[in-house]
Design a protein around this motif. Structure first.
Motif, short mmCIF file in Angstrom:
data_model
loop_
_atom_site.label_atom_id
_atom_site.label_comp_id
_atom_site.label_asym_id
_atom_site.label_seq_id
_atom_site.Cartn_x
_atom_site.Cartn_y
_atom_site.Cartn_z
N PRO A 58 -101.90 -16.13 39.40
CA PRO A 58 -102.20 -17.55 39.64
C PRO A 58 -103.58 -17.92 39.12
CG PRO A 58 -101.31 -16.49 41.61
CD PRO A 58 -101.60 -15.40 40.63
N TYR A 59 -103.74 -19.16 38.75
CA TYR A 59 -104.99 -19.58 38.11
C TYR A 59 -106.19 -19.44 39.04
CZ TYR A 59 -104.80 -23.95 40.76
OH TYR A 59 -104.78 -24.87 41.77
N VAL A 60 -105.96 -19.49 40.38
CA VAL A 60 -107.09 -19.38 41.32
C VAL A 60 -107.67 -17.97 41.34
CG1 VAL A 60 -106.23 -21.25 42.77
CG2 VAL A 60 -105.53 -18.90 43.24
N LEU A 61 -106.94 -16.99 40.81
CA LEU A 61 -107.44 -15.62 40.79
C LEU A 61 -108.20 -15.30 39.51
CD1 LEU A 61 -104.42 -13.64 42.30
CD2 LEU A 61 -106.41 -14.60 43.47
N GLY A 62 -108.22 -16.21 38.58
CA GLY A 62 -108.95 -15.94 37.35
C GLY A 62 -108.04 -16.03 36.13
N PRO A 63 -108.58 -15.73 34.94
CA PRO A 63 -107.79 -15.81 33.70
C PRO A 63 -106.70 -14.74 33.67
CG PRO A 63 -109.92 -14.81 33.27
CD PRO A 63 -109.97 -15.30 34.69
N ARG A 64 -105.68 -15.00 32.88
CA ARG A 64 -104.57 -14.05 32.75
C ARG A 64 -105.04 -12.82 31.98
NH1 ARG A 64 -98.82 -16.37 31.07
NH2 ARG A 64 -99.23 -17.35 33.10
N PRO A 65 -104.92 -11.63 32.56
CA PRO A 65 -105.42 -10.42 31.88
C PRO A 65 -104.48 -9.99 30.76
CG PRO A 65 -104.42 -9.83 33.97
CD PRO A 65 -104.42 -11.34 33.91
N ARG A 66 -105.08 -9.57 29.64
CA ARG A 66 -104.33 -9.10 28.48
C ARG A 66 -104.97 -7.81 27.98
NH1 ARG A 66 -104.44 -14.75 27.76
NH2 ARG A 66 -102.37 -15.70 27.55
N PHE A 67 -104.14 -6.86 27.59
CA PHE A 67 -104.62 -5.57 27.10
C PHE A 67 -103.82 -5.18 25.87
CE2 PHE A 67 -105.02 -5.73 31.70
CZ PHE A 67 -106.36 -5.43 31.89
N VAL A 68 -104.47 -4.47 24.96
CA VAL A 68 -103.82 -3.91 23.77
C VAL A 68 -103.76 -2.40 23.94
CG1 VAL A 68 -103.91 -3.63 21.27
CG2 VAL A 68 -104.63 -5.79 22.32
N LEU A 69 -102.55 -1.86 23.93
CA LEU A 69 -102.34 -0.42 24.10
C LEU A 69 -101.98 0.19 22.75
CD1 LEU A 69 -100.23 -0.40 27.39
CD2 LEU A 69 -102.71 -0.37 27.13
N ASP A 70 -102.71 1.22 22.39
CA ASP A 70 -102.40 1.93 21.15
C ASP A 70 -101.09 2.68 21.28
OD1 ASP A 70 -104.73 1.02 20.02
OD2 ASP A 70 -105.91 2.73 20.72
N ARG A 71 -100.74 3.33 20.22
CA ARG A 71 -99.49 4.10 20.17
C ARG A 71 -99.43 5.08 21.35
NH1 ARG A 71 -98.25 9.12 18.06
NH2 ARG A 71 -96.14 9.37 17.21
N VAL A 72 -98.32 5.00 22.12
CA VAL A 72 -98.11 5.87 23.28
C VAL A 72 -97.11 6.95 22.88
CG1 VAL A 72 -97.43 6.01 25.71
CG2 VAL A 72 -98.53 3.94 24.83
#
Length: 461
Positions: free
Chosen positions: A117-131
């Motif tokens: 939700p927007y009240v908790l802060g910005p939407r988190p995004r992550f880039v994961l390398d080759r698994v």
């Protein structure tokens, strides 16, 4: 607490089919496709075979990327863990995400996104390398809210991309977690209600050990009973060993009443009078539970938390933590009630001896002040924190102050210890102020175990 989507997410399971995959073309992929088509048309018009081959290469490359990404068959499982899952307002919680590649093929570049939700802060995004096959990746982010409530986290989303950045496909897990933001609590000084009973300073009722309601006479001897408890007169009367009943301390009771009437409060937001009352009720609940009381939360609409056990009170020391969690969860989402009176709360309180009563009240008119005054009749001790919500908004006026004082006098005449609440005053100071008014006195003994034989003393420790 851990939660995640399905045990694994199959990236080949695409409901939209190949058409949805084509919809995942990036700007780069669309540009390559358009340039290839344009080059092919120009080559056909101009009769340039080399240009046609270049156009076909530009057009086929994004289509090949779409096909390869669409037919990818590795499986990924996601897990989310909140640490902690219940936090006071204004406190951070850390969210841990773990992605496991449960297939036999390594993954490509993964972009992970969690919905919050927007009240908790910005939407988190992550880039994961080759698994690698059977490998895992762990990331975390923090959330924080100044507003109490229950906030859903999730579902997790994975965005798959080809090495050339021509196409991106999004896959979502189905499960989500809930972050509970409870009201802020303030530590309160140890005080007790004095002078209502003598001989048992902590004011705890006593009950019959190993005796039920029907066990009104000395019971028969049982293996392991102390022989010093043998009641010889009953033994001679019944012809068998009889033992005396013994008394044991019973937890004193305390009811925390929260007035949630919409008409009783003005303003809104984290610094409003209503939020102060909610935070005050939470502080009182925690304080009384720490002092060994059986506590319950009561609202003006007659709802009690916890709803089970003896009269809705927290039953025993073992489940005090669970009961505290239930009450704090209820305060996390409590809002204004549409009812205009305290009659339902009074009906609950007049059902029997309710022990100590701590009330957080909004603005009272003459009728509601009279109802609140009658609540004192069924309690061993009563303390009311009455909020002048007009002072939170525009400072109030002399006329409103005079009318408010008249209502407070009515409560005092009924036996309440009344503490007016103004903005900017902390609850600990008001707690001490109540003791200075004579209803509360400083307690040197903390956590005593003695108690009175009948009634309720109202002692706090």
């Amino acid at each position: 607490m851990a939660a995640g989507g399905p045990p694994a997410m199959d990236d080949s399971d695409d409901k939209g089919g190949l058409r949805a995959a084509l919809g995942g073309l990036t700007t780069r992929g669309r540009s390559f496709l358009a340039a290839g088509v344009a080059a092919a048309v120009c080559a056909y018009v101009l009769g340039q075979g080399d240009l046609l081959r270049v156009g076909l290469l530009l057009a086929v490359l994004p289509l090949v990327c779409v096909t390869m990404l669409f037919r990818t068959r590795y499986r990924v499982a996601g897990t989310r863990r909140l640490s902690p899952s219940r936090v006071p307002a204004g406190t951070e919680s850390r969210v841990h995400l773990r992605m496991d590649n449960v297939s036999r093929l390594p993954t490509g570049l993964l972009m992970l996104q969690d919905r919050v939700p927007y009240v908790l802060g910005p939407r988190p995004r992550f880039v994961l390398d080759r698994v690698e096959a059977g490998g895992r990746r762990e990331v975390s982010y923090r959330v924080r809210s100044d507003l109490r409530g229950r906030y859903p986290l999730g579902p997790l989303q994975l965005r798959l991309s080809d090495p050339f950045g021509m196409c991106e496909l999004t896959r979502s897990f189905s499960a989500y977690d809930t972050l509970v933001v409870i009201p802020r609590t303030e530590p309160l000084p140890p005080v007790r209600l004095a002078g209502e009973a003598t001989g048992y300073g902590e004011g705890r009722q006593r009950s019959l050990a190993l005796a039920g309601e029907d066990d009104v006479i000395p019971r028969g001897y049982r293996h392991g009973d102390d022989l010093r408890r043998v009641h010889w007169r009953s033994t001679a009367r019944y012809g068998e060993l009889m033992v005396r009943r013994e008394e044991q301390p019973q937890r004193a009771r305390c009811t925390v009443l929260l007035d949630t009437r919409r008409i009783g409060y003005q303003g809104a937001g984290p610094d409003s009078a209503f939020e102060w009352a909610v935070s005050g009720a939470a502080s009182a609940l925690v304080h009384m539970l720490e002092r060994g009381f059986a506590v319950r939360l009561l609202t003006d609409d007659g709802t009690t938390v916890p709803g089970e056990g003896d009269g809705g009170f927290a039953g025993s020391t073992q489940n005090s933590a669970d009961s505290a969690g239930l009450m704090m969860d209820a305060l996390a989402v409590v809002g204004h009630s549409d009812g205009g009176g305290l009659a339902r709360a009074y009906d609950v309180l007049r059902g029997g001896e309710e022990g100590l009563l701590i009330a957080f009240l909004g603005e009272l008119d003459e009728e509601q002040a009279a109802v609140a005054a009658r609540m004192r009749q069924r309690s061993g001790g009563a303390v009311a924190f009455v909020l002048d919500s007009a002072a939170w908004v525009h400072g109030g006026s002399a006329a409103s102050d005079a009318a408010c004082e008249q209502r407070l006098r009515l409560l005092r005449d009924a036996g309440w210890t009344v503490v007016p609440v103004r903005p900017g005053t902390d609850l600990a100071r008001l707690w001490q102020q109540a003791s200075h008014q004579g209803a509360l006195s400083q307690s040197a003994a903390v956590g005593g175990t003695t108690g009175g034989t009948t009634g309720f003393s109202g002692g706090w420790s």
